[in-house]
Design an enzyme around this catalytic site. Structure first.
Site, PDB file in Angstrom:
ATOM      1  N   LYS A  29       1.947  -3.531   6.594  1.00  0.00           N
ATOM      2  CA  LYS A  29       2.374  -3.551   5.185  1.00  0.00           C
ATOM      3  C   LYS A  29       3.870  -3.238   5.084  1.00  0.00           C
ATOM      4  O   LYS A  29       4.605  -3.872   4.327  1.00  0.00           O
ATOM      5  CB  LYS A  29       1.561  -2.537   4.366  1.00  0.00           C
ATOM      6  N   ASN A  33     -14.183   3.446   4.002  1.00  0.00           N
ATOM      7  CA  ASN A  33     -13.613   4.081   2.820  1.00  0.00           C
ATOM      8  C   ASN A  33     -14.650   4.911   2.075  1.00  0.00           C
ATOM      9  O   ASN A  33     -15.851   4.681   2.177  1.00  0.00           O
ATOM     10  CB  ASN A  33     -13.003   3.019   1.900  1.00  0.00           C
ATOM     11  N   SER A  90       0.833  -1.209   0.000  1.00  0.00           N
ATOM     12  CA  SER A  90       0.000   0.000   0.000  1.00  0.00           C
ATOM     13  C   SER A  90       0.859   1.246   0.000  1.00  0.00           C
ATOM     14  O   SER A  90       1.966   1.260   0.550  1.00  0.00           O
ATOM     15  CB  SER A  90      -0.862  -0.019   1.271  1.00  0.00           C
ATOM     16  N   TYR A 104      -2.327  -1.107  10.864  1.00  0.00           N
ATOM     17  CA  TYR A 104      -2.571  -1.766   9.572  1.00  0.00           C
ATOM     18  C   TYR A 104      -1.456  -1.403   8.593  1.00  0.00           C
ATOM     19  O   TYR A 104      -0.827  -2.264   7.976  1.00  0.00           O
ATOM     20  CB  TYR A 104      -3.941  -1.362   8.993  1.00  0.00           C
TER      21      TYR A 104
HETATM   22  C1  UD1 Z   1      -7.330   4.135   3.562  1.00  0.00           C
HETATM   23  C2  UD1 Z   1      -6.206   3.848   4.491  1.00  0.00           C
HETATM   24  C3  UD1 Z   1      -5.090   3.201   3.732  1.00  0.00           C
HETATM   25  C4  UD1 Z   1      -5.607   1.953   3.037  1.00  0.00           C
HETATM   26  C5  UD1 Z   1      -6.790   2.340   2.137  1.00  0.00           C
HETATM   27  C6  UD1 Z   1      -7.417   1.125   1.481  1.00  0.00           C
HETATM   28  C7  UD1 Z   1      -6.395   5.633   6.207  1.00  0.00           C
HETATM   29  C8  UD1 Z   1      -5.711   6.769   6.869  1.00  0.00           C
HETATM   30  N1  UD1 Z   1      -5.740   5.049   5.178  1.00  0.00           N
HETATM   31  O1  UD1 Z   1      -6.869   5.105   2.621  1.00  0.00           O
HETATM   32  O2  UD1 Z   1      -4.049   2.868   4.612  1.00  0.00           O
HETATM   33  O3  UD1 Z   1      -4.583   1.374   2.279  1.00  0.00           O
HETATM   34  O4  UD1 Z   1      -7.777   2.993   2.912  1.00  0.00           O
HETATM   35  O5  UD1 Z   1      -8.164   0.387   2.379  1.00  0.00           O
HETATM   36  O6  UD1 Z   1      -7.477   5.257   6.596  1.00  0.00           O
HETATM   37  N2  UD1 Z   1     -13.287  10.367   3.274  1.00  0.00           N
HETATM   38  C9  UD1 Z   1     -14.296  11.242   3.626  1.00  0.00           C
HETATM   39  N3  UD1 Z   1     -15.435  10.733   4.162  1.00  0.00           N
HETATM   40  C10 UD1 Z   1     -15.608   9.391   4.366  1.00  0.00           C
HETATM   41  C11 UD1 Z   1     -14.580   8.501   3.997  1.00  0.00           C
HETATM   42  C12 UD1 Z   1     -13.430   9.026   3.460  1.00  0.00           C
HETATM   43  O7  UD1 Z   1     -14.167  12.456   3.458  1.00  0.00           O
HETATM   44  O8  UD1 Z   1     -16.657   8.998   4.892  1.00  0.00           O
HETATM   45  C13 UD1 Z   1     -12.068  10.904   2.668  1.00  0.00           C
HETATM   46  C14 UD1 Z   1     -10.811  10.630   3.480  1.00  0.00           C
HETATM   47  O9  UD1 Z   1     -10.571  11.694   4.372  1.00  0.00           O
HETATM   48  C15 UD1 Z   1      -9.765  10.547   2.373  1.00  0.00           C
HETATM   49  C16 UD1 Z   1     -10.531  10.048   1.151  1.00  0.00           C
HETATM   50  O10 UD1 Z   1     -11.902  10.254   1.434  1.00  0.00           O
HETATM   51  O11 UD1 Z   1      -9.279  11.809   2.071  1.00  0.00           O
HETATM   52  C17 UD1 Z   1     -10.290   8.574   0.902  1.00  0.00           C
HETATM   53  O12 UD1 Z   1     -10.520   7.876   2.116  1.00  0.00           O
HETATM   54  P1  UD1 Z   1     -10.501   6.296   2.196  1.00  0.00           P
HETATM   55  O13 UD1 Z   1     -11.339   5.741   1.127  1.00  0.00           O
HETATM   56  O14 UD1 Z   1     -10.808   5.911   3.600  1.00  0.00           O
HETATM   57  O15 UD1 Z   1      -9.012   5.920   1.814  1.00  0.00           O
HETATM   58  P2  UD1 Z   1      -7.635   6.432   2.476  1.00  0.00           P
HETATM   59  O16 UD1 Z   1      -7.842   7.025   3.803  1.00  0.00           O
HETATM   60  O17 UD1 Z   1      -6.900   7.246   1.480  1.00  0.00           O
END
Ligand code: UD1
Length: 346
Positions: A156, A201, A127, A152
């Protein structure tokens, strides 16, 4: 004869898409999965797409005896693609030891069996979290590896180190693939992501909100130093990602790897803000999303996107599917989940 590829975590989100691509590329995938975080019905989806029902074994790789017993039964294997792992960031903070126990023990037992049986090739599911917040964007494979913000993520990083050390000692070859943000689903809508409970996510949160399962999306912060203040991520279509795994295992099986251990970023090279993803979804589906701006989520980096030139130049791989394709296939999948899984996903 078809090369036989063991796919751990093969009924999971990225694993199942990779199994489909392997079958379509002429490989014989063999799936092992503990089914702790996935479902046997995924095999129906794979069969519907490919016409082939892959061999499946329910195995918990973090239990050494189960792993040994399994390897005693399966015969010749040409390579392994190792997806099986826990992956919920928040859960890893509340249960760090089970994350280390599961993700690291399963890797160690797997490699021990490989070494003992002369299985030489492993592709590992890593990742971009191993870069934490890099100093320079886009981030290349040469960037400094930093302690990830979650247990987590740290599993990795440690897994990559274990693999590198093992490769230096044993007759093993490995490729670690550092994913950016995988989203999207197979165009058939027969397989896709199946988050259990409330999604962590962004993409499943968006599709569940559009479906009316969640009331609204909270955008985690709009005061980041990015074009619209929301976080930037490099979203990559899961089918593009799956295709990269086929190329990587092919590279190892045909001994085309340049060194015993190689690492590649897998992203599109383009960053999108959270609001851009939300608006792309609205445009593609015609559904207005209920969202609000909330506080930052702890552990989030402001922006990260990949330098993909190494994967392009060396693997000849490039992500072909754009953000519109990613959001629309995610939505088609969300619409189909309940046809396949009934009320399991309400
Ligand atoms: C997350 C993990 C990462 C992992 C990846 C895949 C974290 C800090 N990182 O990535 O280690 O490899 O998932 O499983 O959690 N967001 C919102 N509202 C939401 C959900 C997300 O605004 O309800 C935003 C988050 O702030 C981020 C973006 O959407 O900026 C993507 O978030 P997400 O899909 O959770 O992925 P990551 O955080 O990038």
């Amino acid at each position: 004869m078809k090369a036989r590829i063991l796919v751990t975590g093969g009924t999971g989100y990225i694993g199942s898409h990779t199994v489909v691509e392997l079958i379509q590329a002429g490989y014989e995938p063999i799936i092992v999965d503990s089914l702790e975080n996935s479902y046997l019905q995924v095999l129906d989806g794979i069969e519907k797409i490919t016409g082939i029902r892959p061999e499946f074994h329910k195995v918990n790789l973090r239990i050494k005896k189960e792993t040994e017993d399994f390897f005693n039964t399966i015969g010749n294997i040409d390579g392994v693609i190792h997806f099986a792992a826990f992956k919920a960031v928040g859960e890893s903070v509340s249960h760090p030891l089970s994350y280390y126990e599961n993700n690291l023990n399963s890797l160690i037992y797997l490699i021990q069996e490989m070494v003992q049986r002369g299985i030489k090739n492993i592709v590992f599911s890593s990742s971009c979290t191993v870069y934490a917040q890099p100093d320079q964007l886009p981030v290349s494979e040469q960037a400094e590896i930093r302690k990830p913000y979650s247990p987590y993520g740290n599993t990795k990083k440690i897994s990559e180190e274990i693999i590198e050390d093992a490769v230096n000692t044993y007759p093993l070859n490995a490729i670690s693939l550092r994913y950016f943000n995988p989203i999207g689903a197979h165009p058939s809508a027969c397989i896709g992501e199946l988050p259990q409970g409330i999604p962590n996510n962004l993409m499943p949160y968006i599709t569940q909100t559009a479906k009316g399962i969640r009331k609204k999306i909270t955008v985690f912060g709009n005061d980041y130093p990015t074009p619209d203040g929301t976080c930037v991520r490099d979203y990559i279509h899961v089918v593009d990602l799956a295709k990269a795994h086929v190329i990587a295992i092919e590279r190892l099986v045909s001994q085309k790897n340049a060194t015993k251990y190689e690492v590649f970023n897998l992203g599109t090279g383009r960053g999108y803000t959270v609001l851009e993803v939300i608006h792309a979804f609205e445009r593609q589906t015609g559904i207005k999303l209920n969202y609000e701006i909330g506080p930052r989520r702890s552990g989030d980096v402001a922006a990260i996107y990949a330098d993909t030139s190494f994967a392009t130049n060396v693997l000849g791989w490039v992500a072909e599917r754009d953000i519109d394709n990613m959001v629309i296939t995610s939505w088609r999948w969300e619409e189909n989940i309940r046809n396949i899984y009934g009320s399991l996903f309400n």
